[in-house]
Design a protein around this motif. Structure first.
Motif, mmCIF file in Angstrom:
data_model
loop_
_atom_site.group_PDB
_atom_site.id
_atom_site.type_symbol
_atom_site.label_atom_id
_atom_site.label_comp_id
_atom_site.label_asym_id
_atom_site.label_seq_id
_atom_site.Cartn_x
_atom_site.Cartn_y
_atom_site.Cartn_z
ATOM 1 N N ILE A 4 0.853 -1.188 0.000
ATOM 2 C CA ILE A 4 0.000 0.000 0.000
ATOM 3 C C ILE A 4 0.885 1.233 0.000
ATOM 4 O O ILE A 4 1.817 1.342 0.799
ATOM 5 N N THR A 5 0.595 2.157 -0.905
ATOM 6 C CA THR A 5 1.260 3.453 -0.931
ATOM 7 C C THR A 5 0.186 4.492 -0.638
ATOM 8 O O THR A 5 -0.809 4.587 -1.352
ATOM 9 N N PHE A 6 0.387 5.244 0.433
ATOM 10 C CA PHE A 6 -0.612 6.194 0.928
ATOM 11 C C PHE A 6 -0.023 7.601 0.953
ATOM 12 O O PHE A 6 1.105 7.792 1.391
ATOM 13 N N HIS A 7 -0.796 8.577 0.477
ATOM 14 C CA HIS A 7 -0.383 9.988 0.457
ATOM 15 C C HIS A 7 -1.461 10.850 1.106
ATOM 16 O O HIS A 7 -2.648 10.625 0.886
ATOM 17 N N ARG A 8 -1.040 11.827 1.883
ATOM 18 C CA ARG A 8 -1.920 12.893 2.379
ATOM 19 C C ARG A 8 -1.048 14.107 2.592
ATOM 20 O O ARG A 8 -0.239 14.147 3.521
ATOM 21 N N GLY A 9 -1.176 15.093 1.720
ATOM 22 C CA GLY A 9 -0.332 16.280 1.795
ATOM 23 C C GLY A 9 1.130 15.885 1.707
ATOM 24 O O GLY A 9 1.537 15.167 0.804
ATOM 25 N N ASP A 10 1.936 16.315 2.673
ATOM 26 C CA ASP A 10 3.355 15.980 2.715
ATOM 27 C C ASP A 10 3.625 14.606 3.331
ATOM 28 O O ASP A 10 4.756 14.130 3.306
ATOM 29 N N GLY A 34 -1.582 7.192 9.650
ATOM 30 C CA GLY A 34 -1.877 8.325 8.782
ATOM 31 C C GLY A 34 -3.246 8.433 8.183
ATOM 32 O O GLY A 34 -3.640 9.507 7.754
ATOM 33 N N ILE A 35 -3.993 7.351 8.100
ATOM 34 C CA ILE A 35 -5.296 7.416 7.442
ATOM 35 C C ILE A 35 -6.320 8.092 8.356
ATOM 36 O O ILE A 35 -6.446 7.743 9.524
ATOM 37 N N LYS A 36 -7.035 9.068 7.783
ATOM 38 C CA LYS A 36 -8.145 9.687 8.509
ATOM 39 C C LYS A 36 -9.334 8.730 8.447
ATOM 40 O O LYS A 36 -9.639 8.171 7.396
ATOM 41 N N GLU A 94 -7.301 13.857 1.010
ATOM 42 C CA GLU A 94 -7.096 15.301 1.111
ATOM 43 C C GLU A 94 -6.787 15.663 2.554
ATOM 44 O O GLU A 94 -7.166 14.950 3.481
ATOM 45 N N GLU A 95 -6.098 16.780 2.728
ATOM 46 C CA GLU A 95 -5.753 17.262 4.089
ATOM 47 C C GLU A 95 -7.013 17.574 4.870
ATOM 48 O O GLU A 95 -7.989 17.953 4.388
#
Length: 95
Positions: A4-10, A34-36, A94-95
């Motif tokens: 799993i590759t996860f992104h949120r902002g920086d 990190g996941i909301k 999204e942030e």
């Protein structure tokens, strides 16, 4: 094991998970950072994520996703709490 590759902002996180894992459950027990998320049941939509890669390996959206996301489904958004991971996936929130 799926990666799993996860992104949120920086924030960026990569991790392998067991087959058929749910990322919100893992986040709740501190095994995927990190996941909301909120309710974990598809009602609050706090965990909505855009699928960047790997959507073809996900099950079809269930009735909760159809009801809560509507047209966003066609734009690649899904409720992370409703997904069970069986293959590599890249997603962002999204942030």
């Amino acid at each position: 094991m799926p990666k799993i590759t996860f992104h949120r902002g920086d924030f960026h996180h990569e991790q392998t998970v067991k087959d058929n894992a749910n990322l919100v459950v893992l986040a709740g027990i501190k095994q995927f950072p990190g996941i909301k998320y909120g309710c974990g049941m598809g009602r609050c939509t706090k965990c909505v994520s855009k699928i960047i890669k790997g959507a073809e390996h996900l099950s079809e959206p269930n009735w909760k996703e159809v009801k809560m996301l509507g047209d966003k489904l066609q734009q690649g958004y899904r409720l992370t709490c409703q997904l069970f991971i069986t293959a590599d996936l890249e997603l962002e929130q999204e942030e």
